[in-house]
Design a protein around this motif. Structure first.
Motif, PDB file in Angstrom:
ATOM      1  N   SER A 169     -78.847 -65.375 -47.676  1.00 21.48           N
ATOM      2  CA  SER A 169     -78.910 -63.965 -46.864  1.00 21.48           C
ATOM      3  C   SER A 169     -77.953 -62.911 -47.461  1.00 21.48           C
ATOM      4  O   SER A 169     -77.041 -62.790 -48.049  1.00 21.48           O
ATOM      5  CB  SER A 169     -78.076 -64.531 -45.488  1.00 21.48           C
ATOM      6  OG  SER A 169     -78.781 -65.419 -44.569  1.00 21.48           O
ATOM      7  N   ILE A 170     -78.650 -61.914 -47.138  1.00 18.62           N
ATOM      8  CA  ILE A 170     -77.990 -60.533 -47.648  1.00 18.62           C
ATOM      9  C   ILE A 170     -77.474 -59.803 -46.327  1.00 18.62           C
ATOM     10  O   ILE A 170     -77.963 -59.576 -45.451  1.00 18.62           O
ATOM     11  CB  ILE A 170     -79.136 -59.366 -48.272  1.00 18.62           C
ATOM     12  CG1 ILE A 170     -79.621 -60.101 -49.691  1.00 18.62           C
ATOM     13  CG2 ILE A 170     -78.561 -58.246 -48.575  1.00 18.62           C
ATOM     14  CD1 ILE A 170     -80.481 -61.122 -49.619  1.00 18.62           C
ATOM     15  N   ILE A 171     -76.268 -59.808 -46.291  1.00 22.12           N
ATOM     16  CA  ILE A 171     -75.528 -59.711 -45.254  1.00 22.12           C
ATOM     17  C   ILE A 171     -74.270 -58.466 -45.144  1.00 22.12           C
ATOM     18  O   ILE A 171     -73.521 -58.541 -46.290  1.00 22.12           O
ATOM     19  CB  ILE A 171     -74.842 -61.030 -44.644  1.00 22.12           C
ATOM     20  CG1 ILE A 171     -74.083 -60.842 -43.326  1.00 22.12           C
ATOM     21  CG2 ILE A 171     -73.782 -61.502 -45.565  1.00 22.12           C
ATOM     22  CD1 ILE A 171     -73.545 -61.998 -42.553  1.00 22.12           C
ATOM     23  N   ASN A 172     -74.089 -57.748 -44.284  1.00 17.05           N
ATOM     24  CA  ASN A 172     -73.027 -56.839 -44.098  1.00 17.05           C
ATOM     25  C   ASN A 172     -73.351 -56.233 -42.607  1.00 17.05           C
ATOM     26  O   ASN A 172     -74.273 -55.822 -42.142  1.00 17.05           O
ATOM     27  CB  ASN A 172     -72.987 -55.632 -45.019  1.00 17.05           C
ATOM     28  CG  ASN A 172     -71.495 -54.898 -44.777  1.00 17.05           C
ATOM     29  OD1 ASN A 172     -71.059 -54.719 -43.773  1.00 17.05           O
ATOM     30  ND2 ASN A 172     -71.087 -54.495 -46.166  1.00 17.05           N
ATOM     31  N   GLN A 173     -72.083 -56.339 -41.789  1.00 12.59           N
ATOM     32  CA  GLN A 173     -72.243 -55.982 -40.299  1.00 12.59           C
ATOM     33  C   GLN A 173     -72.318 -54.599 -40.108  1.00 12.59           C
ATOM     34  O   GLN A 173     -72.774 -54.054 -38.955  1.00 12.59           O
ATOM     35  CB  GLN A 173     -71.206 -56.586 -39.317  1.00 12.59           C
ATOM     36  CG  GLN A 173     -69.985 -55.832 -39.367  1.00 12.59           C
ATOM     37  CD  GLN A 173     -68.942 -56.373 -40.571  1.00 12.59           C
ATOM     38  OE1 GLN A 173     -69.563 -56.892 -41.615  1.00 12.59           O
ATOM     39  NE2 GLN A 173     -67.798 -56.227 -40.378  1.00 12.59           N
ATOM     40  N   LYS A 174     -72.068 -53.674 -41.280  1.00 19.78           N
ATOM     41  CA  LYS A 174     -71.958 -52.217 -41.233  1.00 19.78           C
ATOM     42  C   LYS A 174     -73.384 -51.913 -41.414  1.00 19.78           C
ATOM     43  O   LYS A 174     -74.142 -52.496 -42.487  1.00 19.78           O
ATOM     44  CB  LYS A 174     -71.289 -51.735 -42.210  1.00 19.78           C
ATOM     45  CG  LYS A 174     -69.686 -51.711 -41.745  1.00 19.78           C
ATOM     46  CD  LYS A 174     -68.799 -51.056 -42.688  1.00 19.78           C
ATOM     47  CE  LYS A 174     -68.945 -49.629 -42.907  1.00 19.78           C
ATOM     48  NZ  LYS A 174     -68.605 -48.841 -41.824  1.00 19.78           N
TER      49      LYS A 174
ATOM     50  N   LEU B  29     -66.077 -59.354 -41.877  1.00 18.72           N
ATOM     51  CA  LEU B  29     -67.081 -60.307 -42.165  1.00 18.72           C
ATOM     52  C   LEU B  29     -66.533 -61.606 -42.781  1.00 18.72           C
ATOM     53  O   LEU B  29     -67.041 -62.589 -42.405  1.00 18.72           O
ATOM     54  CB  LEU B  29     -68.007 -59.409 -43.193  1.00 18.72           C
ATOM     55  CG  LEU B  29     -69.184 -60.224 -43.486  1.00 18.72           C
ATOM     56  CD1 LEU B  29     -70.223 -60.654 -42.623  1.00 18.72           C
ATOM     57  CD2 LEU B  29     -69.859 -59.427 -44.811  1.00 18.72           C
ATOM     58  N   MET B  30     -65.626 -61.313 -43.318  1.00 24.38           N
ATOM     59  CA  MET B  30     -65.016 -62.857 -44.128  1.00 24.38           C
ATOM     60  C   MET B  30     -64.501 -63.693 -43.153  1.00 24.38           C
ATOM     61  O   MET B  30     -64.737 -64.937 -43.196  1.00 24.38           O
ATOM     62  CB  MET B  30     -63.823 -62.243 -45.179  1.00 24.38           C
ATOM     63  CG  MET B  30     -64.535 -61.627 -46.515  1.00 24.38           C
ATOM     64  SD  MET B  30     -65.490 -62.520 -47.503  1.00 24.38           S
ATOM     65  CE  MET B  30     -66.429 -61.117 -48.198  1.00 24.38           C
ATOM     66  N   LYS B  31     -63.874 -63.111 -41.993  1.00 17.53           N
ATOM     67  CA  LYS B  31     -63.581 -64.000 -41.078  1.00 17.53           C
ATOM     68  C   LYS B  31     -64.766 -64.698 -40.412  1.00 17.53           C
ATOM     69  O   LYS B  31     -64.433 -65.811 -39.913  1.00 17.53           O
ATOM     70  CB  LYS B  31     -62.680 -63.031 -39.780  1.00 17.53           C
ATOM     71  CG  LYS B  31     -61.313 -62.702 -40.397  1.00 17.53           C
ATOM     72  CD  LYS B  31     -60.397 -61.865 -39.452  1.00 17.53           C
ATOM     73  CE  LYS B  31     -59.346 -61.369 -40.150  1.00 17.53           C
ATOM     74  NZ  LYS B  31     -58.644 -60.400 -38.948  1.00 17.53           N
TER      75      LYS B  31
END
Length: 264
Positions: free
Chosen positions: A5-10, A165-167
């Motif tokens: 998955s390519i992920i970042n909530q921003k 994101l790490m959390k």
């Protein structure tokens, strides 16, 4: 078949750009790649030259609502070795529609497991483009993946968002997917004239060590132009700085993969 998955909530951090160009780079090196567009905005869909206004159920929404299988929904792109499961705005209603399903976080994982059993060794990589939020769709992707690739823009609030994101990743790891790991962190939108870019890079490398890729992706006009033509920048303009960086990143990505496999 490795699911990443390519992920970042921003939003606006170069996530979809990374999905499209990593997929294109891998496919040019004869790796078979399936991109799953898990964002209701459908940017990966249009960026690879397909329509995100198609109202048929042959999309990732059709897969997740149980009406279609993954095999039904795979579409060919105009690029060899690169297939796509498209997305559209219907996907935004999935969270409400599955509210009563206790196991909804596992729907995508189960569908991918079924697909894997039926189609042995069909793809080398499945790349999932996540939405820019920590929503049900993102959790589905985290539960389904072996590893995560995190594009991190070299700007002021980037590291703050990454902590959040790490959390989330740790929570998913302890409750839903213990095997989940971070493949790497890719620095994007790098501006070498801007002192802040080098400061964010320094902090990221100090904190995440060798998880941060050596390659950085610069700010580049051609990178932002390419999606409007429905092609990856690697094909739109092979010689621009953005393309050179993504070619370099693809090589580094595969070298890290090789090192991980050698250790295993």
């Amino acid at each position: 078949m490795k699911i990443i998955s390519i992920i970042n909530q921003k939003g606006g951090v170069g996530k979809t750009t990374t999905v499209i160009n990593l997929a294109a780079g891998l496919s040019q090196l004869n790796k078979k790649v399936l991109v799953i567009d898990l964002d209701p905005q459908g940017n990966a869909t249009t960026g690879l030259g397909l329509s995100n206004t198609d109202d048929s159920e042959l999309t990732i929404y059709g897969v997740l609502n149980g009406s279609k299988s993954i095999l039904d929904c795979i579409k060919k792109t105009k690029f060899s070795n690169l297939d796509l499961i498209t997305s559209n705005v219907d996907l935004s209603g999935l969270e409400v529609e599955t509210a009563g399903d206790e196991k909804r976080a596992f729907i995508l994982k189960e569908k991918l497991a079924d697909f894997s059993k039926e189609n042995q060794q069909n793809y080398d990589y499945i790349l999932i483009d996540c939405p820019p939020s920590l929503s049900l769709l993102t959790v589905m992707a985290l539960v389904s993946s072996v590893t995560l690739l995190v594009p991190l823009q070299t700007e002021f609030f980037a590291l703050e968002g990454l902590t959040q994101l790490m959390k989330t990743i740790e929570r998913v790891k302890s409750n839903l997917n213990p095997k989940l790991g971070i493949q790497g962190i890719l620095l994007t939108m790098y501006d070498k004239r801007n002192k802040l870019s080098s400061e964010v890079e320094k902090e990221a490398r100090e904190y995440f060590k060798d998880k941060v890729y050596t390659t950085v992706i610069p700010r580049n006009v051609r990178l932002s132009e390419a999606p409007s033509h429905g092609v990856p920048v690697l094909i739109y303009d092979k010689t621009c700085p953005g393309s050179k960086s993504y070619f370099s990143f693809t090589d580094e990505f595969l070298n890290k993969e090789f090192q991980i496999e050698s250790v295993a």
